[in-house]
Scaffold this motif. Structure first.
Motif, mmCIF file in Angstrom:
data_model
loop_
_atom_site.group_PDB
_atom_site.id
_atom_site.type_symbol
_atom_site.label_atom_id
_atom_site.label_comp_id
_atom_site.label_asym_id
_atom_site.label_seq_id
_atom_site.Cartn_x
_atom_site.Cartn_y
_atom_site.Cartn_z
ATOM 1 N N TYR A 307 0.985 -0.944 0.301
ATOM 2 C CA TYR A 307 0.063 -0.087 -0.032
ATOM 3 C C TYR A 307 1.349 1.327 -0.258
ATOM 4 O O TYR A 307 1.740 1.478 0.626
ATOM 5 C CB TYR A 307 -1.145 -0.151 1.863
ATOM 6 N N ARG A 308 0.691 2.517 -1.502
ATOM 7 C CA ARG A 308 1.284 3.841 -1.282
ATOM 8 C C ARG A 308 0.134 4.252 -0.867
ATOM 9 O O ARG A 308 -0.316 4.394 -2.006
ATOM 10 C CB ARG A 308 2.076 3.514 -1.850
ATOM 11 N N LEU A 309 0.648 5.693 -0.505
ATOM 12 C CA LEU A 309 -0.538 6.758 -0.406
ATOM 13 C C LEU A 309 -0.550 7.601 -1.805
ATOM 14 O O LEU A 309 0.851 7.894 -2.130
ATOM 15 C CB LEU A 309 -0.744 7.586 0.670
ATOM 16 N N GLU A 310 -1.333 7.290 -2.315
ATOM 17 C CA GLU A 310 -0.803 8.297 -4.204
ATOM 18 C C GLU A 310 -1.047 9.523 -4.372
ATOM 19 O O GLU A 310 -1.478 10.587 -5.310
ATOM 20 C CB GLU A 310 -1.059 7.588 -5.848
ATOM 21 N N CYS A 311 -1.386 10.548 -3.133
ATOM 22 C CA CYS A 311 -2.242 12.240 -3.219
ATOM 23 C C CYS A 311 -0.711 12.923 -3.352
ATOM 24 O O CYS A 311 -1.280 13.945 -4.179
ATOM 25 C CB CYS A 311 -3.095 11.955 -1.695
ATOM 26 N N TYR A 312 0.494 12.079 -2.944
ATOM 27 C CA TYR A 312 1.341 13.435 -3.282
ATOM 28 C C TYR A 312 1.797 13.097 -4.052
ATOM 29 O O TYR A 312 3.189 13.156 -4.960
ATOM 30 C CB TYR A 312 2.373 13.353 -1.860
ATOM 31 N N THR A 313 1.625 11.909 -5.589
ATOM 32 C CA THR A 313 2.391 11.631 -6.745
ATOM 33 C C THR A 313 1.871 12.326 -8.127
ATOM 34 O O THR A 313 0.403 12.260 -7.937
ATOM 35 C CB THR A 313 1.731 9.835 -6.824
ATOM 36 N N PRO A 314 1.705 12.824 -8.709
ATOM 37 C CA PRO A 314 1.160 13.236 -9.834
ATOM 38 C C PRO A 314 0.734 12.689 -10.647
ATOM 39 O O PRO A 314 0.206 11.284 -10.025
ATOM 40 C CB PRO A 314 2.866 13.628 -10.374
ATOM 41 N N ALA A 315 -0.976 12.778 -10.076
ATOM 42 C CA ALA A 315 -2.194 12.638 -11.277
ATOM 43 C C ALA A 315 -1.813 11.217 -12.101
ATOM 44 O O ALA A 315 -2.065 10.068 -12.055
ATOM 45 C CB ALA A 315 -3.523 13.495 -12.178
ATOM 46 N N GLU A 316 -0.490 11.694 -13.120
ATOM 47 C CA GLU A 316 -0.753 11.026 -15.170
ATOM 48 C C GLU A 316 0.019 9.546 -14.397
ATOM 49 O O GLU A 316 0.107 8.451 -15.289
ATOM 50 C CB GLU A 316 -0.127 11.592 -15.564
ATOM 51 N N LYS A 317 0.799 8.927 -13.558
ATOM 52 C CA LYS A 317 1.115 8.756 -12.608
ATOM 53 C C LYS A 317 0.591 7.590 -10.973
ATOM 54 O O LYS A 317 1.073 6.919 -10.763
ATOM 55 C CB LYS A 317 2.937 9.028 -12.031
ATOM 56 N N ARG A 318 -0.945 8.011 -11.207
ATOM 57 C CA ARG A 318 -1.401 7.412 -10.108
ATOM 58 C C ARG A 318 -1.233 5.700 -10.792
ATOM 59 O O ARG A 318 -2.156 6.042 -11.659
ATOM 60 C CB ARG A 318 -1.976 8.335 -9.391
ATOM 61 N N ARG A 319 -1.378 4.707 -9.844
ATOM 62 C CA ARG A 319 -2.006 3.757 -10.358
ATOM 63 C C ARG A 319 -3.861 3.241 -9.815
ATOM 64 O O ARG A 319 -4.294 3.355 -10.417
ATOM 65 C CB ARG A 319 -1.498 2.839 -9.368
ATOM 66 N N TYR A 320 -4.084 3.728 -8.820
ATOM 67 C CA TYR A 320 -4.880 3.800 -7.579
ATOM 68 C C TYR A 320 -5.747 4.859 -7.753
ATOM 69 O O TYR A 320 -7.309 4.912 -7.737
ATOM 70 C CB TYR A 320 -4.974 3.242 -6.152
ATOM 71 N N GLY A 321 -6.194 6.327 -7.671
ATOM 72 C CA GLY A 321 -6.337 6.931 -6.348
ATOM 73 C C GLY A 321 -5.214 8.293 -6.070
ATOM 74 O O GLY A 321 -4.128 7.858 -5.930
ATOM 75 N N TYR A 322 -5.908 9.120 -6.175
ATOM 76 C CA TYR A 322 -5.328 10.130 -5.251
ATOM 77 C C TYR A 322 -5.845 10.058 -3.594
ATOM 78 O O TYR A 322 -4.287 10.261 -2.952
ATOM 79 C CB TYR A 322 -6.514 11.693 -5.327
ATOM 80 N N PHE A 323 -6.554 9.019 -2.997
ATOM 81 C CA PHE A 323 -6.444 9.289 -1.818
ATOM 82 C C PHE A 323 -7.598 7.739 -1.897
ATOM 83 O O PHE A 323 -8.622 7.865 -1.143
ATOM 84 C CB PHE A 323 -7.353 9.685 -1.223
ATOM 85 N N THR A 324 -6.849 6.941 -1.781
ATOM 86 C CA THR A 324 -7.236 5.173 -1.334
ATOM 87 C C THR A 324 -7.554 4.626 -0.110
ATOM 88 O O THR A 324 -6.719 4.765 0.475
ATOM 89 C CB THR A 324 -6.104 4.306 -2.110
ATOM 90 N N LEU A 325 -8.747 4.076 -0.054
ATOM 91 C CA LEU A 325 -8.834 4.371 1.086
ATOM 92 C C LEU A 325 -8.693 2.368 1.316
ATOM 93 O O LEU A 325 -9.312 1.955 0.580
ATOM 94 C CB LEU A 325 -10.074 4.134 1.721
ATOM 95 N N PRO A 326 -7.650 1.648 2.041
ATOM 96 C CA PRO A 326 -7.722 0.267 2.070
ATOM 97 C C PRO A 326 -9.301 -0.433 2.091
ATOM 98 O O PRO A 326 -9.820 0.156 3.409
ATOM 99 C CB PRO A 326 -6.832 -0.479 3.100
ATOM 100 N N LEU A 327 -9.272 -1.966 1.868
ATOM 101 C CA LEU A 327 -10.577 -1.958 2.570
ATOM 102 C C LEU A 327 -9.809 -3.337 3.050
ATOM 103 O O LEU A 327 -9.696 -4.186 2.796
ATOM 104 C CB LEU A 327 -11.556 -2.312 1.156
ATOM 105 N N LEU A 328 -10.717 -3.483 4.636
ATOM 106 C CA LEU A 328 -10.622 -5.048 5.488
ATOM 107 C C LEU A 328 -11.772 -5.590 5.159
ATOM 108 O O LEU A 328 -13.117 -4.763 5.483
ATOM 109 C CB LEU A 328 -10.566 -4.546 6.608
ATOM 110 N N ARG A 329 -11.747 -7.033 4.718
ATOM 111 C CA ARG A 329 -12.794 -8.143 5.149
ATOM 112 C C ARG A 329 -12.575 -8.941 5.588
ATOM 113 O O ARG A 329 -11.089 -9.583 4.953
ATOM 114 C CB ARG A 329 -13.592 -7.805 4.022
ATOM 115 N N ARG A 330 -12.833 -9.289 7.013
ATOM 116 C CA ARG A 330 -12.769 -10.467 7.894
ATOM 117 C C ARG A 330 -11.766 -10.737 8.049
ATOM 118 O O ARG A 330 -10.812 -12.276 7.296
ATOM 119 C CB ARG A 330 -14.148 -12.084 7.048
ATOM 120 N N GLY A 331 -10.485 -10.138 8.211
ATOM 121 C CA GLY A 331 -9.331 -10.360 8.843
ATOM 122 C C GLY A 331 -8.301 -10.198 7.212
ATOM 123 O O GLY A 331 -7.509 -10.582 7.047
#
Length: 411
Positions: A307-331
């Motif tokens: 996991y890497r937060l990409e809000c400090y990454t230039p928009a054209e270099k983002r893979r997942y988005g500006y402020f991606t929220l991890p999803l926890l599901r059943r462990g």
């Protein structure tokens, strides 16, 4: 005594249990629950990005469910919490103030967080700001007009703002409260009357506490994970020493070369974990600054989640988005979503939802995600949830249908 051997899944459950993230809280949240959650974590990281709820509020929601965000502000104003540099800028239980007093006394150890060179050349401005607060009471940065002729901006603080931050870092000022999330500064002796540095623990005792507190908060910890939790500086205390003294428990995780450590407060949880008694059932959206994911190396070791937060990454270099929220599901950390709360229009937008490689969808999986998104949206005051993009694409239709059913049932 034989060291317990845990599977990676059991180690994850022990970690989530210690963080209060193993199962959903059933009772309606109270302000006491908010304080208890912060005490369990030890520190609550602060961040100002607000495309969804600001991080500290979202971290708490993940743990206690729907609650009034004003409770966090009230706890700070009542002196139950204080702000300082821990993992980063954090809300911290007031009873731990003495542990951080060493950093205030020696602010140079904080690196970039302390503008020592600037202070040396601007002592008069700093003393004027201090005198203003002493005479006129608590103040915000906005209470000081800009006098240097420069424009504002992240890296162009006015001298008064820099002075406030220097005085905060050295402990001469504390944060008395927040006003619309802006810091309100006051003299430390007014915020925390009666404090005496004679109560400050020794350096050795402080180092021990930080190790013990980090292990308690993490539930299960490799030695390499421990310094990051409170961002402690070398020399680091080897947790093996504390285990030899009986202050920590040792365990093993299948496939890991090094031992892990467990706090004695979690001895019963450890026993349950070994016996298979810890079952992860919570599905939730996490903040990027949640303790579960803020250490990229630990998230990768423990969850296989890079996991890497990409809000400090230039928009054209983002893979997942500006402020991606991890999803926890059943462990498990099963994916990430780039979300935005459009509060005025009442829409919670899932701009891009991407599952982790190898994660298999099912009807139950889709229902779990839909329920988590619906709860999060409702807490943000958004009665509608819109899914714009999903990977794999086949997830989009069933998730949109499940969201519709979940939202309709809650209406």
């Amino acid at each position: 005594m034989n060291e317990p051997i845990l599977t990676p899944a059991v180690a994850r459950n022990l970690h989530l249990a210690a963080q209060g993230m193993l199962q959903a809280k059933r009772a309606r949240a109270t302000q006491a629950d908010v304080l208890a959650a912060i005490r369990r974590m030890g520190v609550l990281q602060i961040d100002t990005i607000s495309v969804v709820a600001r991080s500290p509020y979202l971290v708490l929601w993940s743990r206690v469910g729907d609650y009034d965000p004003d409770w966090l502000d009230q706890l700070l104003a009542e002196g139950r919490l204080f702000e300082y540099w821990a993992h980063e800028a954090c809300f911290i239980p007031i009873e731990d103030y003495g542990l951080y007093r060493h950093r205030m006394v020696d602010p140079g150890s904080l690196g970039w967080k302390y503008a020592g060179t600037w202070l040396a050349s601007h002592r008069e401005e700093v003393e004027r700001v201090l005198a203003h607060i002493r005479t006129n009471g608590p103040a915000r940065s906005a209470d000081f007009g800009r006098t240097d002729g420069k424009a504002g901006g992240w890296w162009a603080w006015k001298p008064e703002k820099r002075a406030l931050e220097v005085l905060f870092t050295t402990g001469r000022l504390m944060i008395a409260r927040r006003q619309q999330f802006h810091r309100v500064y006051d003299l430390a002796e007014r915020v925390l009357p009666g404090w005496d540095d004679a109560r400050m623990p020794s350096i050795d005792a402080t180092r021990r506490r930080f190790v013990l507190d980090a292990v308690r908060a993490l539930g299960v910890a490799k030695a390499a994970w421990i310094p990051d939790y409170h961002r402690t500086k070398p020399p680091h205390l080897d947790p093996a020493r504390l285990a030899d003294e009986g202050l920590l428990l040792r365990a093993r995780v299948e496939g890991w070369k090094e031992p892990v450590y467990v706090h004695p407060d979690h001895a019963a949880l450890l026993g349950q974990a070994v016996d298979g008694g810890l079952q992860a059932t919570l599905t939730s959206v996490l903040s990027p600054f949640d303790p579960i994911v803020w250490d990229r190396r630990r998230a990768l070791d423990l969850f296989g989640f890079d996991y890497r937060l990409e809000c400090y990454t230039p928009a054209e270099k983002r893979r997942y988005g500006y402020f991606t929220l991890p999803l926890l599901r059943r462990g498990a950390l099963v994916g990430r979503v780039d979300a935005k709360a459009h509060r005025k229009s009442g829409v919670f937008e899932l701009k891009s939802l991407v599952l982790e490689p190898g994660v298999r969808s099912s009807d139950r999986f889709v229902r779990d995600l839909a329920a988590a998104f619906a709860r999060c949206a409702r807490w943000h005051g958004c009665p509608r949830v819109v899914l714009a993009h999903a990977e794999p694409a086949a997830l989009a239709a069933p998730l949109a249908a499940a969201l519709g059913q979940t939202l309709a049932a809650a209406a």
